[in-house]
Design an enzyme around this catalytic site. Structure first.
Site, PDB file in Angstrom:
ATOM      1  N   LYS A  92       0.863  -1.189   0.000  1.00 52.41           N
ATOM      2  CA  LYS A  92       0.000   0.000   0.000  1.00 52.41           C
ATOM      3  C   LYS A  92       0.883   1.218   0.000  1.00 52.41           C
ATOM      4  O   LYS A  92       1.826   1.331   0.789  1.00 52.41           O
ATOM      5  CB  LYS A  92      -0.876  -0.007   1.275  1.00 52.41           C
ATOM      6  CG  LYS A  92      -1.805   1.187   1.360  1.00 52.41           C
ATOM      7  CD  LYS A  92      -3.084   0.939   0.590  1.00 52.41           C
ATOM      8  CE  LYS A  92      -3.867   2.211   0.297  1.00 52.41           C
ATOM      9  NZ  LYS A  92      -3.420   2.926  -0.930  1.00 52.41           N
ATOM     10  N   GLN A 113       7.239   3.720   3.851  1.00 56.62           N
ATOM     11  CA  GLN A 113       5.832   3.305   3.897  1.00 56.62           C
ATOM     12  C   GLN A 113       5.641   2.004   4.688  1.00 56.62           C
ATOM     13  O   GLN A 113       4.618   1.824   5.340  1.00 56.62           O
ATOM     14  CB  GLN A 113       5.342   3.128   2.450  1.00 56.62           C
ATOM     15  CG  GLN A 113       3.844   3.286   2.273  1.00 56.62           C
ATOM     16  CD  GLN A 113       3.398   4.726   2.152  1.00 56.62           C
ATOM     17  OE1 GLN A 113       4.026   5.510   1.457  1.00 56.62           O
ATOM     18  NE2 GLN A 113       2.330   5.089   2.840  1.00 56.62           N
ATOM     19  N   LYS A 116       5.500   3.189   8.348  1.00 57.32           N
ATOM     20  CA  LYS A 116       4.354   4.093   8.517  1.00 57.32           C
ATOM     21  C   LYS A 116       3.064   3.283   8.547  1.00 57.32           C
ATOM     22  O   LYS A 116       2.222   3.443   9.421  1.00 57.32           O
ATOM     23  CB  LYS A 116       4.331   5.074   7.344  1.00 57.32           C
ATOM     24  CG  LYS A 116       3.221   6.092   7.408  1.00 57.32           C
ATOM     25  CD  LYS A 116       2.964   6.785   6.076  1.00 57.32           C
ATOM     26  CE  LYS A 116       4.192   7.466   5.505  1.00 57.32           C
ATOM     27  NZ  LYS A 116       3.827   8.459   4.457  1.00 57.32           N
ATOM     28  N   LYS A 128       5.300   1.733  -3.173  1.00 53.94           N
ATOM     29  CA  LYS A 128       5.219   3.112  -3.695  1.00 53.94           C
ATOM     30  C   LYS A 128       5.477   3.065  -5.191  1.00 53.94           C
ATOM     31  O   LYS A 128       6.130   2.142  -5.686  1.00 53.94           O
ATOM     32  CB  LYS A 128       6.300   3.978  -3.036  1.00 53.94           C
ATOM     33  CG  LYS A 128       6.017   5.461  -3.094  1.00 53.94           C
ATOM     34  CD  LYS A 128       5.165   5.889  -1.935  1.00 53.94           C
ATOM     35  CE  LYS A 128       4.737   7.318  -2.042  1.00 53.94           C
ATOM     36  NZ  LYS A 128       4.126   7.776  -0.787  1.00 53.94           N
ATOM     37  N   GLY A 167      -2.733   8.326  -4.146  1.00 53.73           N
ATOM     38  CA  GLY A 167      -2.066   9.538  -4.610  1.00 53.73           C
ATOM     39  C   GLY A 167      -0.823   9.879  -3.800  1.00 53.73           C
ATOM     40  O   GLY A 167      -0.519   9.257  -2.791  1.00 53.73           O
ATOM     41  N   ASP A 168      -0.095  10.853  -4.297  1.00 49.18           N
ATOM     42  CA  ASP A 168       1.041  11.461  -3.601  1.00 49.18           C
ATOM     43  C   ASP A 168       1.252  12.776  -4.356  1.00 49.18           C
ATOM     44  O   ASP A 168       0.311  13.254  -5.018  1.00 49.18           O
ATOM     45  CB  ASP A 168       2.274  10.533  -3.661  1.00 49.18           C
ATOM     46  CG  ASP A 168       3.364  10.923  -2.658  1.00 49.18           C
ATOM     47  OD1 ASP A 168       3.272  10.527  -1.496  1.00 49.18           O
ATOM     48  OD2 ASP A 168       4.309  11.649  -3.034  1.00 49.18           O
ATOM     49  N   THR A 212      -4.498  13.471   5.548  1.00 53.25           N
ATOM     50  CA  THR A 212      -3.078  13.628   5.894  1.00 53.25           C
ATOM     51  C   THR A 212      -2.886  14.915   6.707  1.00 53.25           C
ATOM     52  O   THR A 212      -2.206  14.919   7.739  1.00 53.25           O
ATOM     53  CB  THR A 212      -2.188  13.634   4.632  1.00 53.25           C
ATOM     54  OG1 THR A 212      -2.612  12.574   3.785  1.00 53.25           O
ATOM     55  CG2 THR A 212      -0.728  13.461   4.982  1.00 53.25           C
ATOM     56  N   ASN A 243      -2.489  19.370  -0.992  1.00 60.24           N
ATOM     57  CA  ASN A 243      -3.502  18.762  -0.160  1.00 60.24           C
ATOM     58  C   ASN A 243      -3.134  18.717   1.326  1.00 60.24           C
ATOM     59  O   ASN A 243      -3.944  19.042   2.201  1.00 60.24           O
ATOM     60  CB  ASN A 243      -3.667  17.342  -0.716  1.00 60.24           C
ATOM     61  CG  ASN A 243      -4.882  16.684  -0.203  1.00 60.24           C
ATOM     62  OD1 ASN A 243      -5.928  17.303  -0.182  1.00 60.24           O
ATOM     63  ND2 ASN A 243      -4.744  15.451   0.230  1.00 60.24           N
TER      64      ASN A 243
HETATM   65  N1  GLU Z   1       1.085   9.157  -0.399  1.00 58.08           N
HETATM   66  C1  GLU Z   1       0.597   9.056   0.936  1.00 58.08           C
HETATM   67  C2  GLU Z   1       1.719   8.677   1.873  1.00 58.08           C
HETATM   68  O1  GLU Z   1       2.840   9.093   1.675  1.00 58.08           O
HETATM   69  C3  GLU Z   1      -0.639   8.180   1.044  1.00 58.08           C
HETATM   70  C4  GLU Z   1      -0.491   6.786   0.528  1.00 58.08           C
HETATM   71  C5  GLU Z   1      -1.803   5.995   0.465  1.00 58.08           C
HETATM   72  O2  GLU Z   1      -2.860   6.521   0.782  1.00 58.08           O
HETATM   73  O3  GLU Z   1      -1.717   4.825   0.083  1.00 58.08           O
HETATM   74  O4  GLU Z   1       1.551   8.023   2.865  1.00 58.08           O
END
Ligand code: GLU
Length: 448
Positions: A92, A113, A116, A128, A167-168, A212, A243
């Site tokens: 994810k 990630q 996190k 990612k 997204g990112d 976020t 965002n």
């Molecule tokens: N891009 C965001 C992050 O850095 C969200 C990633 C997601 O929702 O999968 O955590």
């Protein structure tokens, strides 16, 4: 071999094997150096080669993304998906579309990630992806054709139980919509759980857009509360104007703070009366313009070219929400000299390793990215749950869950720091707490 020796040995191997990938190596260094005491406590992890395995992505995909611009010219970008670790759930993590994207950046983001996502307490692994495509200045048609070409390859590697992108930077609701539409066409099925950050009319979750930024503020407030302080009445500087920055500004203002600055890659605005968020939302979300245009709405504000200068503004709380490496050692020293007491990261790895040292050496409360900005991906996991159940929770329900998750991330991190004799070191605590769950799952699953 003790924990520190083991960590240093693996760090050396990682830098030999990935030479030139600075962002990835910095991210690995930051995590691994925190973990030495864990290996003293768990020598069986060393025997199981846990670190050697965790620093190597399970799979990396790189692909050609050809598309045709509005003038009929053929363009070729490079696409990436790094499936880093699936020990606790499907990969994810977001997709980033930005000209700086390369293997090092995607690997650093994917590595972060893993921990996190573990901290959120939800069953999601780490991944990612993205492309060096620059959506800035492109027409909707160009963005759509690019997204379709990107998905024409990505679709075969993702799925609601295997890998779930979102997204990112450079990927918001518009891009997710185009990618989801094309995925659905290729698969011939409605699998809303394959992407998160979707629009509300086709499987998106309320609160995902805000998550976020709101999560960052819930985390910051909790960290301040634990240190007998709060955001009320504080002067806050937030970098970025996407965002994360927009919704961090909204929630911080609701909690009684005054946000006086925002930025983009060209420069920053300073508004001593507090940022007018309606203006920023119109500039960034509707017109897709530059932050400089804020002066058309609030002529009394100040605009300064160059984004780094934002850290020279005197503030109590600094929230870097733009991009990696935006606070270097010099900026960190200025913040400390100006009396900044709290730094929490809305972006991924915005403070350099040297900057973090400056904060920690000067008693600044430091909320590291993987803990402080986990609200986005946490809400993505809640979106996946709603998609599986085929129902939608209310804004309030999701927001309450988000708040609980952020409070829990703070308390887990603070607890782990204390347990390992580093009370107050949330960086170390979050690395350890995030790592422990993944480590246990990897140990249980054998050498895979
Ligand atoms: N891009 C965001 C992050 O850095 C969200 C990633 C997601 O929702 O999968 O955590």
């Amino acid at each position: 071999m003790n924990g520190r020796e083991y960590v240093l040995k693996v760090l050396e191997e990682v830098s030999n094997r990935n030479s030139g990938e600075k962002e990835f190596l910095d991210a690995v260094k930051e995590v691994l150096l925190s973990l030495a005491p864990v290996f003293d406590k768990h020598p069986e992890y060393i025997e199981a080669g846990l670190l050697e395995r965790i620093v190597e992505p399970e799979r990396q995909i790189m692909f050609r993304v050809p598309w045709v611009d509005d003038n009929g010219n053929v363009k070729v970008n490079r696409g990436f998906r790094v499936q880093f670790n699936s020990a606790i759930g499907p990969y994810k993590g977001g997709l980033r579309f930005h000209p700086t994207v390369n293997a090092s950046i995607i690997k650093f983001l994917g590595f972060e990630q893993i921990f996190k996502n573990s901290l959120t307490g939800l069953p999601i692994g780490g991944g990612k992806g993205g492309s060096d495509f620059d959506p800035k200045g492109k027409s909707n048609g160009e963005v759509m054709r690019f997204c379709q070409s990107f998905m024409a390859e990505l679709y075969r590697h993702i799925g609601q139980d295997t890998d779930v992108p979102a997204g990112d930077i450079g990927v918001g609701g518009r891009e997710i919509g185009y990618m989801y539409g094309y995925y659905k066409k290729l698969r011939g099925a409605n699998d809303p759980g394959v992407l998160t950050g979707k629009g509300l009319t086709y499987g998106g979750s309320l609160t995902r857009t805000e998550a976020t930024g709101y999560g960052l503020i819930y985390f910051t407030e909790e960290m301040m509360k634990d240190n007998n302080s709060s955001l009320a009445g504080k002067i806050v500087v937030i970098s970025g104007s996407g965002n994360v920055a927009i919704y961090a500004t909204k929630k911080a203002t609701e909690l009684g703070a005054k946000v006086v600055a925002l930025s983009d890659s060209n420069g920053y605005i300073y508004d001593e009366n507090g940022i007018n968020l309606d203006a920023v939302k119109e500039i960034k979300e509707v017109k897709r313009g530059r932050i400089k245009d804020y002066l058309n709405y609030v002529p009394s504000a100040k605009y300064v070219e160059g984004c780094r200068g934002i850290w020279t503004i005197k503030c109590d709380v600094a929230l870097p929400c733009a991009t990696q490496g935006e606070i270097d050692e010099a900026s960190a020293k200025i913040l400390v000299e100006n009396g900044t007491k709290v730094v929490a990261e809305g972006a991924n790895m915005p403070s350099s390793l040297e900057a973090i040292k400056v904060f920690q050496g000067n008693g600044v409360l430091f909320g590291p990215a993987k803990a402080a900005n986990a609200g986005g991906v946490a809400c993505s996991a809640l979106e996946m749950s709603q998609n599986s159940m085929r129902l939608s929770w209310t804004f309030e329900e999701v927001d309450n869950k988000l708040k609980d998750i952020m409070v829990n991330i703070y308390s887990q991190s603070a607890k782990a720091a204390k347990e390992y004799g580093e009370e107050g070191n949330i960086l170390m605590g979050s690395n350890i707490a995030g790592f422990n769950k993944v480590a246990e799952a990897m140990m249980a699953q054998g050498i895979v």
